[in-house]
Structure formats: C-alpha cells, structure tokens
Design a protein around this motif. Structure first.
Motif, PDB file in Angstrom:
ATOM      1  N   HIS A  56       0.781  -1.134   0.106  1.00  0.00           N
ATOM      2  CA  HIS A  56      -0.071   0.254   0.026  1.00  0.00           C
ATOM      3  C   HIS A  56       0.927   1.279   0.049  1.00  0.00           C
ATOM      4  CE1 HIS A  56      -3.973  -2.316   0.671  1.00  0.00           C
ATOM      5  NE2 HIS A  56      -3.021  -2.964   1.728  1.00  0.00           N
ATOM      6  N   THR A  57       0.175   2.353  -0.427  1.00  0.00           N
ATOM      7  CA  THR A  57       1.001   3.595  -0.632  1.00  0.00           C
ATOM      8  C   THR A  57       0.257   4.502   0.322  1.00  0.00           C
ATOM      9  OG1 THR A  57       1.642   3.541  -2.953  1.00  0.00           O
ATOM     10  CG2 THR A  57       1.307   5.663  -2.163  1.00  0.00           C
ATOM     11  N   VAL A  58       0.675   5.253   1.351  1.00  0.00           N
ATOM     12  CA  VAL A  58       0.257   6.511   1.690  1.00  0.00           C
ATOM     13  C   VAL A  58       1.127   7.495   1.458  1.00  0.00           C
ATOM     14  CG1 VAL A  58      -0.395   7.693   4.006  1.00  0.00           C
ATOM     15  CG2 VAL A  58      -0.832   5.296   3.665  1.00  0.00           C
ATOM     16  N   ASN A  59       0.925   8.518   0.517  1.00  0.00           N
ATOM     17  CA  ASN A  59       1.557   9.678   0.260  1.00  0.00           C
ATOM     18  C   ASN A  59       1.933  10.553   1.652  1.00  0.00           C
ATOM     19  OD1 ASN A  59       1.679   9.114  -2.535  1.00  0.00           O
ATOM     20  ND2 ASN A  59      -0.159  10.141  -2.656  1.00  0.00           N
ATOM     21  N   GLY A  60       3.114  10.847   1.712  1.00  0.00           N
ATOM     22  CA  GLY A  60       3.734  11.422   2.976  1.00  0.00           C
ATOM     23  C   GLY A  60       4.170  10.680   4.020  1.00  0.00           C
ATOM     24  N   SER A  61       4.114   9.106   3.742  1.00  0.00           N
ATOM     25  CA  SER A  61       4.749   8.286   4.662  1.00  0.00           C
ATOM     26  C   SER A  61       5.929   7.535   3.869  1.00  0.00           C
ATOM     27  CB  SER A  61       3.938   7.272   5.263  1.00  0.00           C
ATOM     28  OG  SER A  61       3.181   6.475   4.423  1.00  0.00           O
TER      29      SER A  61
END
Lengths: 333, 630
Positions: free
Chosen positions: A260-265
């Motif tokens: 998974h991607t979480v932008n800003g992490s």
C-alpha cells in the motif's frame, strides 16, 4: 468524514432505497434511454405472450370430438389457416424490425463523442478497483480505490482496463456494463444528472472474490467535487497522537507498506489500494464493509473470514498494535 | 448355395431365428459387447438422467446458499465449483447427450430399420461419454472440480489464474463428450440418409427425425470449435503455448469467439430435438398431422442455419464495434421467425384437434407457455443496449432457464411419458403424471420468474452471496422454494418410473394410436426391431394402413437391413450389420485413459498412441463380411 459517509450509506439503506443498484431507477440520460427501451420491449413482448396464452386457452375451451379417428383439415380450412399463420409470421417480422431499429437508434443516442474533459483510468483487479484521475499536469494526477467521485451533469470519460483477469464495470443506475479485458482498454462516457450515491459491482465472473467486488459512485455538485479532488491531492498529515504514531510505525515497518501507498509516509507499495485518504472512504475492501474502526479491525485481524480469497495477507499482531493501526488508518482523512 | 431367407420361414420361426441373430445375451459379456441401438440408447438416456439428478442437486445447494443474504452454508470455493459443475453437467452431460441419444433409440424405429449405420461407433461413443462424465464427477468429489464456470473464460482458466488441475479436468471433459457427440452425430446422419424404410421419401420423414438430422449436422459443424478451444487451453496450461496469453501475442477474446461459436449452436442442439418431440406428441393427442409440414421442416433448417450467426450476442459488452454488434442483434432477433413459425403451426394443429389430455400433451401446453416467455426475453437480450444492462445478471439466468427448461426439459418430460411404454413396455401412471406436470409448472415458474426482477435490481450472476442491504433476499427465498418444488416434481417422476417399471399397465405395440413406425413393433421392440422391413406410403404410415406392407428377402443367417436412396428412399442394396464386439469398449477404455493421463503429462498422447492404435486395429480387423446387391 468516514462516519458521515457511513451515516449516509445507512440512511440510504434505512430509507428502503433498494434501488441504488437498479437498472430501472435511472439517474443519467444513458440509463434513462436504456430503461425506456427496456419498458418498450417488455410491453410489446408481454402483449405477444398474452396473445399466445390466450390462443392456448381458446384451444382448451373449444369443444373436442372424443373419437380417435385421425382427421384432416378441409382444403378451405387449410387455406384459411395458412393465411392466418402467414400473417402472424409477417407480424412477427414487423415487430422484430421495429425492435431492431429502436435498439439501433438507442445505441446511437447513448454513444458519446469522447470529450476528454475529465478522464478516469479505472483498473480492475482481483478483487478491487483502482481509480486514477488523469491530468496533463502530473502533479494533478490522483489515485484512489473503490470509490469514484464525479461531478454532476458533466460527461466523464472512463478508460477501463483489467490487470489480471476479465472484470466488468457496471453501475446500473448510470450506465450499462462494459467488460474490462486484460490487454485492451475501452473508453466510455459516464454522466450522472442528479447528485447521489450509486453502487456498482463486478459483473463478469473473476474468481473467489467476485461476489465481493463492489464500488461506489458519488455524484456531487461541481464545487463539492472540486473540493474533494483538491483534498485528495494533498499528502497525508503526520499523525500527532502517540497511538496514531505507533500505528504509522507499524504501517511503515510491517508488511502493510510493501503493498500500500500512503503519500507523505514511507509506504509506497503498488499492488494494493492507495490508502492516502483511506479514512475519508465510506467502505472497506471494495464496498464490502462500512468504514468503521470495528470493521477495519475485523478486516485486519482475518481478511479471509471477511473476504475469502482476498490477496491481503493476515499480518499477525497484538490487539494493541492493531488498535494503533486502526487509529492511524481511520485518521487518514 | 443360397442363404436361408425370411420368405422361407413361418412368422413364428422367423422371429425366433432373428432373435438368435440380433439378440444380446443376458450375460455380463453380452452387456459389455452389445451394439444394439436400443440398448445403447436406453443406457445413454438413463445415464444422462443420472447426470440430470447430479446437476439438479448442485443447483439445489446453490439455491440453499442464495436463499438468504450473507449465508455461510458454502464459501466461494465450493460455490464456484457448484455452478461450474451445474452448468457443465447440464449442458455437456445431460441436455445435449439426452437429446442426441433419445434419437439413437427412436430414429431407427421411426425409420423402419433394424440398426444404426455404425453400431460399433455408437457403442464406443457411449463408453467415452460415460468415462468423461465419471471423471468429471470423481474429480469434484476429490475437491478438484472445475471452478471457472462452464464457459471457462481465459485468463481465469489459464495457466496463471486457474488453480491445480481444475480447468484441465473441465477442458478434458469437453474432449470426451465432444468425441462421443461427434460419433453419434455422424452415425445418425448416415442412418437418416441411407437407412430409411423403402418409400420414406423426404416429405414423409417424421419431424422428430428431421430435427435429429438438423441437430446432428449442427453438431458436426459446431463441436470442432470448442474442441480447438479446449485443446489449445490445455496446451497453454500444460506445455506453455500462448494461444490466450495477450502479453505474448495471444488473444483473450479468441477464447470467447471459439467457445460461443460452439456454445450458441449448442443451445439449439438442445432445443431443436425438443421441437421434434413436440411435433411427435401433438399428432398422437390431437389425431391430426402437424399443420404446415414443409414450413416446419424449413423452420428447422432456418434455426439451424441462423444459430451459427448469433454467437457474438454473448459478447455484446466486450467492447466489439457497435456496427458489427448490430448485425448480431438482427440475426439474433431473426431466429424468432422460424421459432414463431413452429409455434403458430403447433397452435394451428391443436386448434381443431381432438385433444386427449394425457400427460404428454399437458407438457406440450406447459412447453408453449414457458418457452414463448423465454423466447421473448431472448428477443430482449438480443438488443445490444438492453443487454448492456441485463448481461451477466439474473435476468439472463431466468431467460435461458425458461428457454432450456421451458423449451427443452418440458418437451423431454412429455417425451418420457410418451415413449416410456416403447422403451420399457409399460405405461407410466397418468394420475402421478398430472401431479408431476402441475408441480413442475408451479415450481419452475416460482423458481425462475423472480430471477428476472432480481437481475433488473442489479444482482449479478455467479455470486456466492450478497449483502442484506441490497434487498434481494425475499425474491431469492421465493426462488429457492420454487427450486425445491421443481425438484419434488422430479422425485414424483422417479417414483412413477420405478413403480411403473414393475406394475405399470402393459402398453402393447401402440398405446396412443400414434401414426409413426416406432409404434408398429412390439413394446419394448424386439432386438431386430421389425421382422420384415415396412414399406412407407404416408407421413403417418400407421394411420394410412395399420398393417403396413413389407419388404422381404433378407437373410436370416447374418444381420441384414435395407439401404435406400437419399431422396426417394428406393431400395438400393442389402447391408450387413456389424455383430456385437468388445473392441468399442476396449478402445474407449484405452482412449479414455490416454485422455486422463494427458491432463498430467503431454507425453501421454505420444505413448498412448500405441495402445490406442492397437485397439483400433483389432477393432477394424477385416473379417471378410459378405454383402450383396439387392
């Protein structure tokens, strides 16, 4: 926001709105055309069927000689029957031609020239939907999953693809279905003429998770849609609360971030849904569960129990860790 | 030296000699070696009905699962196997074989001959069919049942996504059933062309036989497509070819074209013989010939021809060019015209008929009631725009069950009541028959009508469950109740059959006073069918002359029957008919084992070719059989 979307869902269900995935409750000009054509065919076909059944009833009620001697029609009667049968066959042909023509013109009416004002690349995969809002400016491209937001009364181009097996994109209230075939892409135009929440579901058998591969379409006024879009482009904020920080740490350093991607992490996995604004979504696991902390915890604890066949692994962790992870994810609004 | 001929003997002695010559010994060896078309036909029909029960039980399990939302009776893994087994069994192991092979029993009798054209090939086909069906169901019970749908779309069934050997077992089952289907088709075509009784010109052929002929030609043209499809699927999976791998230049849609080029005509393999059954029942219970015989025959050919131009309507939502799709809309709707001709002619026949309300006729009424409804929803799904909404939903499930059950199973049930006395010599019970009819009408409509509405409410096919909030629960429950009532009607049929086999009223040669030749001989027919080959003077020969004139002069020292010309059915020659043989069974066993092994290794084909060739050589070893010109 999650709670609000959840409440909206619940309200819809409680209002007895079973029509949010119905072909007969059209909310777009395309779906209205389709429903109109459907009713035209249904009425004519019903009349034909009743006529045949009426003929059977008459046959049954006519007096029947009881002897067994084989008999033939007199030449006159045979001729009259021939005329009647021939006329009925001709009538059938006329009805079919009318059906063919109305069908053809309906197809023409619902086929759009691609306007390309707003293009959504939707990629179906076992068993969820990736949604990418295209833009010539790369910084304006945004990626989300399983929930599609569109502005009302504005044609949206869908670029439909499949990553693994064949799936089919279908939002009955807005449009007919379109298969998504690996190696091909299809462009379709979608337009909702009223704000609302519509449900869609994969319509081509795609394996174990086929029954649990749904999505939602939020048709919103232009300003609301624009606000949503701008918000989605933002990166996730660093969590402040210690519990959520612990959740972020788990998310980044356990298996989660590899898919998974979480932008800003640090999480940049590509195989699972983008979770940057997960907390703002109404549902979990492709339209399967309302997005509540309890449901999320259940999903994380045993994905196979919730959605048999799902590719999401069960990541063993303590209940405390899971609570932290849930707190982190639900805070990603 | 001349042979002893039938003219040299008194009737009683003749029958005794013929029985010795044609009879199947009541021993295990006799049972394994027989090539009697009636014995093979009975076996085929009974085996197909057993598969019907298995397919029906899998449907009941699915209905139980769907009876309430979020049900946990079975999970998706079992459910996917269930619907795949249901579809595959009903299509490949029940409907097509039963329709194709009820004719194996009946057609030679209707034609007034003593055998089928290739009796050993016919026997071989049965064993291959049996082994293929058994393989499929044994795999299912070993948890290796196919789970990719009866249509097995790639890439889901391909090497990357189809797990274990499940898709291979499905694909190989296709090979078995198509092999047997083609063998029967070829046998029956030649039988109809060359073995009609003298005088049975083209315009005197019973409509049931016409229907068989059209169906068997369709089988010959359509089945190779699916064999190519399934074989290339196996190759993709087993030896790494890329027929369907889009990343390597293959094509995903190629599968759908090949499958439906077969799959759509397949629906008509089932429906066309059913129309033949209806055309056989109506004259007997109305005491008149079918109105518009030439139109009926042409309608059969029309359906058979159009059936090959419809396959794309299964692919309307795959994104093919819209203009091309319009063509298939037109051809799909056009098939309603020949079907309409048939319906109108049947009603015109019934109109002035002296109706006898026996069970077979009831099922004909049920057939028209249900089939017309299914046909009309068929016209609806032929429209591309409507199809984009209802494709792959329960609306389509409702549609094709109305066509297949309403259009084919109802006539088949009527046919069972009609011909059971000919098959087994005893009548089925009429009172149970009426119950059977009404229960099946109510159960069937209750089970399938609600599905139309469910589809429009958005319920897709092949889902193992659905959330309660969709509101699909009540209609699904209704459908489940209907399914159980419908199943109960088959239980009644079973009871009726079992009881009547023992204590049914003896039928006599012609219990219905029907006019076609199968009723000219005893029930059940003797092994040689007819002591003398009848001569045909009318479309309903027994109505024209209850004791038809006969041809004589056949040998009683070897199996013989008469070959006639294609159009006028003038006697042409006397043909020796092959006696019983074990080699069809041996060959079928060897070939079945080779096919089974080739699921696991491609080398099975190479090494298996040797025993297969040996078995076939022994089967065809020349014996110097005598034939002579008439």
């Amino acid at each position: 926001m999650a709670m609000r979307a959840g409440a909206l869902l619940l309200a819809l269900v409680l209002a007895g709105c079973a029509g949010w995935q119905s072909a007969l409750d059209p909310h777009s000009s395309t779906a209205s055309h389709l429903a109109g054509l459907f009713w035209f065919f249904t009425i004519v076909c019903s009349l034909v069927w009743f006529a045949v059944v009426l003929a059977l009833v008459i046959v049954l009620r006519r007096p029947h000689p009881t002897d067994d001697v084989p008999e033939q029609d007199s030449p006159g009667r045979h001729r009259r029957k021939t005329i009647i049968v021939t006329s009925l066959v001709l009538l059938t042909a006329v009805i079919l031609i009318a059906f063919g023509l109305t069908s053809f013109y309906t197809t023409r009416d619902i086929t759009w020239a691609n306007s390309r004002t707003l293009t959504l690349k939707i990629t179906a995969q076992q068993w969820w939907w990736q949604v990418e809002y295209q833009n010539e400016d790369a910084s304006q491209i945004l990626t989300t999953a399983n929930e599609i937001h569109i502005p009302v009364s504005r044609p949206v181009t869908l670029d439909l693809r499949a990553a693994d097996v064949i799936h089919s994109f279908w939002v009955p209230n807005l449009m007919g279905k379109q298969d998504m075939i690996p190696g091909r892409n299809t462009l379709l135009t979608l337009e909702a003429n009223k704000p609302g929440l519509y449900r869609g579901q994969c319509a081509e058998f795609c394996g174990l998770g086929h029954a649990k591969m749904a999505f939602l379409v939020f048709a919103e006024p232009q300003e609301k849609f624009e606000a949503w879009r701008r918000h989605q482009l933002e990166a996730a904020k660093m969590p402040g609360a210690p519990l959520r920080r612990r959740g972020l740490d788990i998310f980044e350093h356990r298996q989660c971030s590899s898919c998974h991607t979480v932008n800003g992490s640090l999480a940049g996995g590509q195989t699972g849904p983008d979770l940057t604004h997960f907390g703002a979504r109404a549902t979990i696991a492709a339209g399967l569960l309302h997005n509540t902390p309890e449901n999320l915890s259940r999903w994380l604890a045993d994905p196979q129990e919730v959605k048999p066949g799902a590719n999401m692994p069960e990541v063993p962790m303590s209940p405390e860790d899971r609570a932290a992870l849930v707190a982190y994810l639900e805070g990603l609004t | 030296m001349t042979d002893l001929r039938d003219t040299d003997l008194a009737p009683a002695e003749l029958e005794q000699r013929l029985e010795q010559l044609w009879g199947t010994p009541k021993t295990l060896w006799g049972w394994l070696t027989t090539v009697d078309h009636k014995e093979i036909g009975r076996r085929y029909v009974v085996t197909a009905l057993i598969f019907l029960v298995l397919g029906g039980l899998s449907a009941l399990l699915m209905r139980l699962q769907l009876g309430s939302p979020d049900n946990k009776l079975v999970g998706p893994d079992v459910y996917n196997q269930l619907f795949t087994m249901h579809g595959s069994t009903m299509m490949f192991l029940f409907a097509v074989p039963v329709m194709e092979t009820i004719a194996v029993f009946l057609v030679p009798l209707m034609l007034g001959t003593r055998a089928v054209a290739f009796p050993r090939l016919n026997a071989f086909s049965y064993w291959v069919y049996l082994f293929g069906g058994v393989m499929l169901w044994v795999s299912f019970f070993l948890n290796s049942g196919p789970d990719v749908g009866w249509f097995a779309y790639v890439p889901l069934s391909g090497p990357q996504y189809g797990i274990g050997k499940r898709p291979d077992i499905w694909a190989q089952m296709i090979t078995y059933t198509e092999l047997s289907g083609l063998a029967v088709a070829v046998t029956m075509i030649v039988t109809v062309f060359k073995m009609r009784a003298p005088g049975m010109t083209l315009d005197r052929i019973p409509l049931f036989v016409w229907a068989t002929l059209v169906t068997d030609f369709m089988i010959v043209f359509a089945m190779p497509a699916v064999m190519v499809a399934s074989t290339s699927l196996i190759l993709d999976r087993l030896v790494g070819t890329h027929f369907y791998n889009w990343a390597e230049g293959g094509d995903v849609l190629l599968w759908q074209h090949l499958f439906w080029f077969f799959g759509h005509p397949e629906v008509y393999f089932i429906f066309i013989p059913a129309t033949g059954i209806v055309s056989a029942i109506i004259p007997a219970f109305t005491r008149r010939k079918i109105f518009g015989y030439p139109a009926m025959v042409l309608a059969l050919f029309g359906i058979g021809f159009l059936a090959f131009g419809l396959w794309v309507h299964h692919m309307f939502v795959t994104g093919l060019p819209r203009l091309g799709e319009s063509f298939f809309t037109a051809s799909s709707m056009a098939v309603a015209i020949p079907s309409g001709i048939q319906i109108f002619c049947w009603i015109a026949t019934l109109w002035d008929g002296k109706l006898k309300f026996r069970t077979p006729l009831l099922f004909v009424f049920g057939f028209i009631f249900n089939f017309v409804l299914g046909g009309l929803t068929g016209v609806m799904v032929a429209s591309v725009p409507i199809d984009t909404q209802v494709h792959d939903t329960y609306f389509v499930v409702a549609h094709f069950h109305y066509v297949l059950i309403g259009g084919a199973v109802f006539p088949l049930l009527g046919g069972i009541y009609y011909w059971f006395p000919k098959f087994y010599g005893r009548l089925l019970d009429e009172r149970l028959g009426h119950w059977n009819f009404w229960l099946s009408m109510i159960g069937f409509n209750l089970a399938f009508f609600p599905m139309h509405i469910l589809g429009l409410m958005g319920m897709p096919r092949r889902v193992f469950t659905y959330p309660a909030e969709m509101g699909w629960g009540p209609l699904n429950l209704l459908s489940t109740i209907g399914a159980f009532l419908f199943a109960a009607s088959f239980l009644l049929l079973t009871i009726n059959i079992v009881r009547s086999l023992r204590q049914g009223a003896p039928a006599g040669a012609n219990p219905w006073g029907a006019g076609t030749l199968e009723w000219a001989t005893a029930s059940p027919p003797p092994s040689y069918n007819f002591a003398y080959i009848p001569i045909v003077t009318d479309r309903q020969p027994l109505w024209a002359t209850p004791e038809p004139p006969v041809a004589t002069g056949l040998s009683v020292e070897r199996r013989e029957t008469v070959i006639t010309t294609l159009v006028e059915a003038e006697p042409q020659m006397v043909e020796s008919v092959m006696p019983n043989s074990i080699w069809p069974l041996v060959s079928a066993l060897v070939i079945s084992l080779v096919l089974l092994a080739s699921i696991f290794t491609a080398w099975a084909i190479v090494w298996g070719a040797v025993p297969s060739a040996i078995a076939l050589i022994l089967w065809f070893w020349p014996k110097g059989a005598k034939e002579e010109e008439a």
